[in-house]
Design an enzyme around this catalytic site. Sequence first.
Site, PDB file in Angstrom:
ATOM      1  N   MET A 176       1.898 -36.759  34.390  1.00  0.00           N
ATOM      2  CA  MET A 176       2.921 -37.777  34.591  1.00  0.00           C
ATOM      3  C   MET A 176       3.493 -38.175  33.230  1.00  0.00           C
ATOM      4  O   MET A 176       2.946 -37.878  32.190  1.00  0.00           O
ATOM      5  CB  MET A 176       2.344 -38.994  35.308  1.00  0.00           C
ATOM      6  CG  MET A 176       1.689 -38.645  36.626  1.00  0.00           C
ATOM      7  SD  MET A 176       2.853 -38.302  37.947  1.00  0.00           S
ATOM      8  CE  MET A 176       3.097 -39.970  38.574  1.00  0.00           C
ATOM      9  N   CYS A 177       4.581 -38.890  33.278  1.00  0.00           N
ATOM     10  CA  CYS A 177       5.337 -39.183  32.077  1.00  0.00           C
ATOM     11  C   CYS A 177       5.553 -40.689  31.994  1.00  0.00           C
ATOM     12  O   CYS A 177       5.051 -41.444  32.798  1.00  0.00           O
ATOM     13  CB  CYS A 177       6.679 -38.466  32.131  1.00  0.00           C
ATOM     14  SG  CYS A 177       6.513 -36.716  32.534  1.00  0.00           S
ATOM     15  N   GLN A 178       6.295 -41.088  30.993  1.00  0.00           N
ATOM     16  CA  GLN A 178       6.667 -42.498  30.902  1.00  0.00           C
ATOM     17  C   GLN A 178       8.171 -42.605  30.704  1.00  0.00           C
ATOM     18  O   GLN A 178       8.779 -41.797  29.989  1.00  0.00           O
ATOM     19  CB  GLN A 178       5.925 -43.176  29.744  1.00  0.00           C
ATOM     20  CG  GLN A 178       4.422 -43.236  29.993  1.00  0.00           C
ATOM     21  CD  GLN A 178       3.830 -44.620  29.719  1.00  0.00           C
ATOM     22  OE1 GLN A 178       4.525 -45.552  29.296  1.00  0.00           O
ATOM     23  NE2 GLN A 178       2.545 -44.758  29.966  1.00  0.00           N
ATOM     24  N   HIS A 226      12.306 -40.956  27.531  1.00  0.00           N
ATOM     25  CA  HIS A 226      11.248 -40.319  28.316  1.00  0.00           C
ATOM     26  C   HIS A 226      10.244 -39.715  27.361  1.00  0.00           C
ATOM     27  O   HIS A 226      10.627 -39.090  26.373  1.00  0.00           O
ATOM     28  CB  HIS A 226      11.888 -39.212  29.170  1.00  0.00           C
ATOM     29  CG  HIS A 226      10.949 -38.491  30.091  1.00  0.00           C
ATOM     30  ND1 HIS A 226      10.242 -37.380  29.694  1.00  0.00           N
ATOM     31  CD2 HIS A 226      10.614 -38.718  31.380  1.00  0.00           C
ATOM     32  CE1 HIS A 226       9.517 -36.951  30.731  1.00  0.00           C
ATOM     33  NE2 HIS A 226       9.720 -37.744  31.760  1.00  0.00           N
ATOM     34  N   ILE A 227       8.963 -39.929  27.617  1.00  0.00           N
ATOM     35  CA  ILE A 227       7.947 -39.147  26.920  1.00  0.00           C
ATOM     36  C   ILE A 227       7.177 -38.386  27.984  1.00  0.00           C
ATOM     37  O   ILE A 227       6.887 -38.893  29.058  1.00  0.00           O
ATOM     38  CB  ILE A 227       7.025 -39.995  26.016  1.00  0.00           C
ATOM     39  CG1 ILE A 227       6.494 -41.219  26.723  1.00  0.00           C
ATOM     40  CG2 ILE A 227       7.755 -40.384  24.737  1.00  0.00           C
ATOM     41  CD1 ILE A 227       5.575 -42.060  25.834  1.00  0.00           C
TER      42      ILE A 227
END
Lengths: 270, 270
Positions: free
Chosen positions: A1-3, A77-78
């Site tokens: 998942m990402c942030q 986005h990371i």
Amino acid sequence: MCQLLGMNSNVPTDICFSFAGFRVRGGATDEHRDGWGIAFFEGRGVRVFLDPQPSIESPIAELVRSYPIRSLNVIAHIRKATQGTVTLDNTHPFQRELWGQYWIFAHNGNLADYTPAFNGRFLPVGNTDSESAFCDILQHLADAFPDGPPSASALHEALRRLAIRIGHHGPFNFLLSNGERLFAHCATRLAYIIRQAPFTVAHLSDEDLTVDFSQLTTPADRVAIIATTPLTDNEVWLTIAPGTLLSFRHGERESLGETATFARPGPTIA
Amino acid sequence: MCQLLGMNSNVPTDICFSFAGFRVRGGATDEHRDGWGIAFFEGRGVRVFLDPQPSIESPIAELVRSYPIRSLNVIAHIRKATQGTVTLDNTHPFQRELWGQYWIFAHNGNLADYTPAFNGRFLPVGNTDSESAFCDILQHLADAFPDGPPSASALHEALRRLAIRIGHHGPFNFLLSNGERLFAHCATRLAYIIRQAPFTVAHLSDEDLTVDFSQLTTPADRVAIIATTPLTDNEVWLTIAPGTLLSFRHGERESLGETATFARPGPTIA
């Protein structure tokens, strides 16, 4: 998942403070080491900084953190890769043009068994579920509104239905902007805060950094910050209910009718 | 008018040296102060750095000059506005997606009485003749080859015809790339050099900077540099004949049949 990190404001605002906290989640305080990116709308234009290396080690991230770019709409986005290789073509946010507007998209989640039927108008360049979802969304908007942008409520309703359809394949948290509005869809986890007068002091959760917004703003300023998890530890962030599509404009939430994207009680509608 | 810089190579190569000389033309050794931009293809991905401020004063240009990004295809542009405001949306190079490939375009010239008929597939976001020409080119490629990329010779021939048609409106020097090839069209002024073994020492024209390529390369490396005017003063650059469309791949010129885009003797064909 990402942030995910988004910003929508009524005056051109720099995101250096929020980005400082967000960035360290890319390899320091969190595990999202598979690249990062950020898009700044400025007028009708947009500039996108992308780097497949961890944001904590990226000289481009250092530039973005220290060089104030003022914008009304920002999406960052990371990445922690779930699908697709760790390459530039799979690095969010993604960019396309529709109706003579640039559109920017970033996704946090994982879509399974998702193979949209593309007609060629928008095609993924990389091999992520996320870019496919972006192309799917834009293709449907282009087909539904071939003569140009529809009304705000019609656009919101179309996006809400797309979020429901694509969300059947898995977690589909996303941020989407055309430079006018910032759309935020929460499937599992997304929070926001609206900063406005009286401004106060904010302190980052991920880094010992404080800013006194009252020194940097005018009473008319209003800025919405949207993030996967709150970026500050001394402010009240609002959790977005899973299954909600919000629209932000001029730094505030718009009321555009129905926002729910989960059909209760279960995710079993066709 | 503006200045163009392109690179096409057979191994991922950084353009720091050439960019150092090119950049100072944006406000120091030349008058191109109306913004600049550079696009780097990396695999199927591309990253574009844009700045509407003069390249000589830009912290982003300083980053690009000092941070080696290795690429097979690069297009850079410094702008002296002839049409369109000095804003981010009018800053070259421009980016779109066609056939699941990113396309990048930059233009040097000025097109008069040029109002292409757009069908909506690609629309300009800003208000330059250059972005209109890019959208015009892509619309025609999409219409002519709806099922995906054609053969190299068919693509070259289509671009050659487009360069003739659009070039009737005025000077149309451009660089165009899909990450596989770099197309260079000379209408009035464009030069190139191919660096290959045995590599030598090069010295910039615009700045007192020297590099010994023999220390940085292997004998198999080959790099084509294309620029509005030669960037070095101790190498032999080849002037591209006005009315010529060249295609570069793997650091060398491709032979793809007809390359002339001027109908001799005059520019009067319909």
